[in-house]
Enzyme design. Structure first.
Site, mmCIF file in Angstrom:
data_model
loop_
_atom_site.group_PDB
_atom_site.id
_atom_site.type_symbol
_atom_site.label_atom_id
_atom_site.label_comp_id
_atom_site.label_asym_id
_atom_site.label_seq_id
_atom_site.Cartn_x
_atom_site.Cartn_y
_atom_site.Cartn_z
ATOM 1 N N GLU A 81 4.980 -21.873 -4.977
ATOM 2 C CA GLU A 81 6.144 -21.020 -4.747
ATOM 3 C C GLU A 81 7.142 -21.761 -3.852
ATOM 4 O O GLU A 81 7.021 -21.712 -2.617
ATOM 5 C CB GLU A 81 5.705 -19.724 -4.056
ATOM 6 C CG GLU A 81 4.758 -18.884 -4.885
ATOM 7 C CD GLU A 81 4.927 -17.402 -4.569
ATOM 8 O OE1 GLU A 81 5.156 -16.639 -5.517
ATOM 9 O OE2 GLU A 81 4.863 -17.024 -3.398
ATOM 10 N N GLY B 164 7.425 -11.383 -7.687
ATOM 11 C CA GLY B 164 7.773 -10.443 -6.627
ATOM 12 C C GLY B 164 8.677 -9.350 -7.161
ATOM 13 O O GLY B 164 8.227 -8.387 -7.785
ATOM 14 N N GLY B 165 9.980 -9.502 -6.952
ATOM 15 C CA GLY B 165 10.952 -8.469 -7.309
ATOM 16 C C GLY B 165 10.776 -7.890 -8.707
ATOM 17 O O GLY B 165 10.809 -6.665 -8.892
ATOM 18 N N HIS C 65 1.092 -16.812 1.610
ATOM 19 C CA HIS C 65 2.437 -16.539 1.078
ATOM 20 C C HIS C 65 3.480 -17.014 2.092
ATOM 21 O O HIS C 65 3.283 -16.892 3.301
ATOM 22 C CB HIS C 65 2.605 -15.044 0.789
ATOM 23 C CG HIS C 65 3.851 -14.764 0.021
ATOM 24 N ND1 HIS C 65 5.088 -14.696 0.624
ATOM 25 C CD2 HIS C 65 4.065 -14.580 -1.300
ATOM 26 C CE1 HIS C 65 5.996 -14.473 -0.304
ATOM 27 N NE2 HIS C 65 5.418 -14.400 -1.482
ATOM 28 N N GLU D 229 6.130 -15.788 3.128
ATOM 29 C CA GLU D 229 6.598 -14.779 4.096
ATOM 30 C C GLU D 229 5.600 -14.630 5.246
ATOM 31 O O GLU D 229 5.985 -14.362 6.386
ATOM 32 C CB GLU D 229 6.839 -13.439 3.372
ATOM 33 C CG GLU D 229 8.107 -13.512 2.527
ATOM 34 C CD GLU D 229 8.105 -12.638 1.285
ATOM 35 O OE1 GLU D 229 7.287 -11.695 1.195
ATOM 36 O OE2 GLU D 229 8.922 -12.912 0.385
ATOM 37 N N GLY E 140 12.826 -14.736 -3.963
ATOM 38 C CA GLY E 140 13.747 -13.641 -3.689
ATOM 39 C C GLY E 140 15.205 -14.051 -3.633
ATOM 40 O O GLY E 140 16.051 -13.292 -3.182
ATOM 41 N N ASN F 299 3.276 -9.143 -7.078
ATOM 42 C CA ASN F 299 3.178 -8.967 -5.628
ATOM 43 C C ASN F 299 4.226 -7.936 -5.210
ATOM 44 O O ASN F 299 5.411 -8.244 -5.164
ATOM 45 C CB ASN F 299 3.429 -10.327 -4.953
ATOM 46 C CG ASN F 299 3.499 -10.232 -3.439
ATOM 47 O OD1 ASN F 299 3.143 -9.212 -2.856
ATOM 48 N ND2 ASN F 299 3.959 -11.305 -2.804
ATOM 49 N N TRP F 300 3.756 -6.741 -4.918
ATOM 50 C CA TRP F 300 4.698 -5.663 -4.589
ATOM 51 C C TRP F 300 5.304 -5.816 -3.195
ATOM 52 O O TRP F 300 6.239 -5.101 -2.851
ATOM 53 C CB TRP F 300 4.004 -4.295 -4.674
ATOM 54 C CG TRP F 300 3.605 -3.888 -6.056
ATOM 55 C CD1 TRP F 300 3.776 -4.593 -7.216
ATOM 56 C CD2 TRP F 300 2.943 -2.669 -6.426
ATOM 57 N NE1 TRP F 300 3.271 -3.885 -8.283
ATOM 58 C CE2 TRP F 300 2.756 -2.704 -7.832
ATOM 59 C CE3 TRP F 300 2.494 -1.553 -5.722
ATOM 60 C CZ2 TRP F 300 2.139 -1.668 -8.530
ATOM 61 C CZ3 TRP F 300 1.872 -0.518 -6.411
ATOM 62 C CH2 TRP F 300 1.704 -0.577 -7.809
ATOM 63 N N LYS F 301 4.712 -6.671 -2.377
ATOM 64 C CA LYS F 301 5.165 -6.817 -0.981
ATOM 65 C C LYS F 301 5.164 -5.433 -0.308
ATOM 66 O O LYS F 301 4.307 -4.614 -0.625
ATOM 67 C CB LYS F 301 6.528 -7.520 -0.924
ATOM 68 C CG LYS F 301 6.518 -8.817 -1.732
ATOM 69 C CD LYS F 301 7.719 -9.700 -1.537
ATOM 70 C CE LYS F 301 7.567 -10.937 -2.403
ATOM 71 N NZ LYS F 301 8.638 -11.912 -2.217
ATOM 72 N N SER G 269 11.589 -16.088 -8.005
ATOM 73 C CA SER G 269 12.653 -15.593 -8.888
ATOM 74 C C SER G 269 12.309 -15.728 -10.370
ATOM 75 O O SER G 269 13.187 -15.983 -11.201
ATOM 76 C CB SER G 269 13.984 -16.272 -8.566
ATOM 77 O OG SER G 269 14.382 -15.944 -7.242
HETATM 78 P P1 PGA Z 1 10.248 -13.182 -6.167
HETATM 79 O O1 PGA Z 1 8.987 -13.320 -5.188
HETATM 80 O O2 PGA Z 1 9.701 -13.134 -7.568
HETATM 81 O O3 PGA Z 1 10.901 -11.899 -5.751
HETATM 82 O O4 PGA Z 1 11.104 -14.381 -5.925
HETATM 83 C C1 PGA Z 1 7.886 -14.116 -5.545
HETATM 84 C C2 PGA Z 1 6.863 -14.047 -4.464
HETATM 85 O O5 PGA Z 1 7.231 -13.934 -3.290
HETATM 86 O O6 PGA Z 1 5.659 -14.107 -4.733
#
Ligand code: PGA
Length: 255
Positions: free
Chosen positions: A170, A237-238, A98, A100, A176, A9-11, A216
């Site tokens: 999640e 994510g990251g 998600h 966010e 994050g 997930n590049w966000k 993470s």
């Molecule tokens: P993260 O994000 O790996 O940066 O913690 C995961 C996600 O939001 O899907």
């Protein structure tokens, strides 16, 4: 047999050219893997979907996801993107719910249920995210929270439609933050989610639903997390923004 999946997930990261370069690097670095071992899903921003889909359409073992979709099929919703539009770019998946989106855009499970419906109506597979926040974990409400999310957003679906979904657990406190769920916590929750699906839809469907872990996840912890019986992969994510990290996470399944 349920699918093993690693989704990136590049966000809101990467320009189009940076994104396409990352895709080229990932394709090159995974070319030795048996194509059916792990499904690799890339979720770039909307603006990159068509180009990323075009690049990946002839590469086996990859699929493309959007990070969101609107809950209505079409209409006067300036700035929004529909499930039908996403499908028309060549993407086959969409991340829905998600944390966010829930946190910054006020999306609740009633709205998310509509998004799931419109995605499925357009032959997009939802990757549906659930998970508790830090306070809910500390006060031991995490199982109840996740159960409610499943019930309110997904359990209206017919068995046929539910069987198309991918679930992502999640924990919000792990996204994050650099703090990952322990393999014990992840396995405990994944097993609980599967048992709730079993209660509602039966063993066949629960045993065939892929449940991904997100929060993470990185090259150091992926192998241990993915070794858990009920963890079928990761939503990253990251670490999906760097070729070496993302590919190392993908390779965790092979080792
Ligand atoms: P993260 O994000 O790996 O940066 O913690 C995961 C996600 O939001 O899907």
């Amino acid at each position: 047999m349920r699918k093993k999946i690693v989704a990136g997930n590049w966000k809101m990261n990467k320009s189009l050219s940076q994104g396409l370069q990352l895709i080229d690097e990932i394709i090159a670095a995974t070319s030795d893997l048996p194509s059916n071992s792990v499904l690799k899903i890339i979720a770039p921003p909307y603006t990159h979907l068509a180009s990323v889909s075009e690049k990946l359409k002839s590469v086996t073992g990859f699929a493309v996801a959007a990070q969101n979709c609107h809950h209505m099929p079409n209409g006067a919703f300036t700035g929004e993107v529909s499930a039908e539009m996403i499908k028309s770019t060549g993407a086959n998946y969409v991340i829905i719910g998600h944390s966010e989106r829930r946190q910054y855009f006020g999306e609740n499970d009633t709205l998310l249920a509509q998004k799931v419906n419109v995605a499925l109506a357009n032959n997009l597979i939802p990757i549906f995210c659930i998970g508790e926040n830090g306070d809910e974990r500390k006060t031991n409400q995490h199982l109840e929270v996740v159960k409610k999310q499943l019930k309110e957003a997904l359990f209206h679906l017919t068995p046929i439609d539910f069987s198309k979904l991918v679930i992502a657990y999640e924990p919000v406190w792990a996204i994050g933050t650099g703090v990952t769920a322990t393999s014990h916590q992840a396995q405990g929750m994944h097993n609980y989610i599967r048992s709730e699906i079993n209660k509602k839809y039966g063993k066949d469907i629960s045993e065939n639903t892929s449940i991904l872990y997100g929060g993470s996840c990185n090259p150091q912890n992926a192998q241990e997390l993915f070794a858990c019986l009920d963890v079928d992969g990761g939503l990253i994510g990251g670490a999906s923004l760097k070729t070496t990290d993302f590919v190392s996470i993908i390779n965790s399944f092979a080792n």
